[in-house]
Design an enzyme around this catalytic site. Structure first.
Site, mmCIF file in Angstrom:
data_model
loop_
_atom_site.group_PDB
_atom_site.id
_atom_site.type_symbol
_atom_site.label_atom_id
_atom_site.label_comp_id
_atom_site.label_asym_id
_atom_site.label_seq_id
_atom_site.Cartn_x
_atom_site.Cartn_y
_atom_site.Cartn_z
ATOM 1 N N HIS A 1 0.852 -1.186 0.000
ATOM 2 C CA HIS A 1 0.000 0.000 0.000
ATOM 3 C C HIS A 1 0.894 1.245 0.000
ATOM 4 O O HIS A 1 2.114 1.143 0.163
ATOM 5 C CB HIS A 1 -0.935 0.004 1.232
ATOM 6 C CG HIS A 1 -0.233 0.062 2.543
ATOM 7 N ND1 HIS A 1 -0.131 -1.002 3.406
ATOM 8 C CD2 HIS A 1 0.423 1.082 3.162
ATOM 9 C CE1 HIS A 1 0.544 -0.653 4.477
ATOM 10 N NE2 HIS A 1 0.895 0.608 4.359
HETATM 11 P P1 TYD Z 1 -1.792 -3.044 7.578
HETATM 12 O O1 TYD Z 1 -1.405 -1.625 7.623
HETATM 13 O O2 TYD Z 1 -2.548 -3.534 6.391
HETATM 14 O O3 TYD Z 1 -0.506 -3.986 7.789
HETATM 15 P P2 TYD Z 1 0.734 -4.260 6.788
HETATM 16 O O4 TYD Z 1 1.025 -3.007 6.063
HETATM 17 O O5 TYD Z 1 1.859 -4.677 7.684
HETATM 18 O O6 TYD Z 1 0.382 -5.394 5.897
HETATM 19 O O7 TYD Z 1 -2.610 -3.361 8.904
HETATM 20 C C1 TYD Z 1 -3.046 -4.672 9.232
HETATM 21 C C2 TYD Z 1 -4.284 -4.539 10.116
HETATM 22 O O8 TYD Z 1 -3.983 -3.851 11.325
HETATM 23 C C3 TYD Z 1 -5.417 -3.773 9.450
HETATM 24 O O9 TYD Z 1 -6.628 -4.402 9.819
HETATM 25 C C4 TYD Z 1 -5.374 -2.412 10.098
HETATM 26 C C5 TYD Z 1 -4.816 -2.700 11.460
HETATM 27 N N1 TYD Z 1 -4.002 -1.609 12.014
HETATM 28 C C6 TYD Z 1 -4.492 -0.843 13.057
HETATM 29 O O10 TYD Z 1 -5.626 -1.049 13.545
HETATM 30 N N2 TYD Z 1 -3.712 0.156 13.573
HETATM 31 C C7 TYD Z 1 -2.480 0.427 13.084
HETATM 32 O O11 TYD Z 1 -1.784 1.355 13.583
HETATM 33 C C8 TYD Z 1 -1.989 -0.360 11.982
HETATM 34 C C9 TYD Z 1 -0.641 -0.091 11.383
HETATM 35 C C10 TYD Z 1 -2.786 -1.359 11.479
#
Ligand code: TYD
Length: 144
Positions: free
Chosen positions: A52
């Site tokens: 992303h």
């Molecule tokens: P995501 O940002 O998609 O993780 P990555 O980039 O490592 O693949 O986040 C994974 C899940 O965690 C998603 O459901 C959102 C949640 N999340 C939060 O609730 N708070 C946060 O600060 C972060 C970074 C993620």
């Protein structure tokens, strides 16, 4: 535009026969006020995280343990960074697509973020990211 608003940061390390200590401070070693921290761990070696971009968020990633690779894409070109020691960080500005891959067994990736969690700041679709980047750059060309 073909620059990447990202760079590696070397943190100061205090080494001693009893172990190492690394420290970092907001707006000094970390180039923003830290509002949030999170960490990613137990990632299988085949897994890809991230995938992303953020419209505004700035972050610093640190491999506290083990190693991982970060592929950073500004919509025009990609750069690959290896994080493999806990006294180095990768600053990521906004508008960069990132893929986190090749996590070693036991890798822990700590992330410092400049803002609270905001799902509306994410771009999770790559085509949407490219369109967003191009619209931003068209706008800056128009302004210049
Ligand atoms: P995501 O940002 O998609 O993780 P990555 O980039 O490592 O693949 O986040 C994974 C899940 O965690 C998603 O459901 C959102 C949640 N999340 C939060 O609730 N708070 C946060 O600060 C972060 C970074 C993620």
């Amino acid at each position: 535009m073909n620059t990447h608003d990202c760079h590696l940061i070397q943190f100061e390390k205090k080494s001693h026969e009893t172990g190492n200590l690394v420290f970092m401070e907001s707006k000094k070693d970390i180039p923003f006020d830290i509002k949030r921290a999170y960490y990613i761990y137990d990632v299988p070696s085949y897994a890809k995280r991230g995938s992303h971009a953020h419209k505004n968020l700035k972050q610093v990633l640190i491999a506290l343990s083990g190693s991982l690779e970060i592929i950073v894409d500004n919509g025009y070109a990609k750069k690959k960074y290896l994080l493999d020691n806990p006294h180095q960080g990768l600053y990521l500005g906004s508008n960069l697509w990132r893929d986190l891959v090749s996590f070693s067994p036991g890798a822990i990736c700590l992330v410092f973020a400049a803002e609270y969690y905001d799902p509306s700041d994410y771009i999770r679709n790559y085509t949407e990211f490219l369109n967003f980047i191009r619209s931003q750059n068209d706008y800056s060309v128009l302004k210049s």
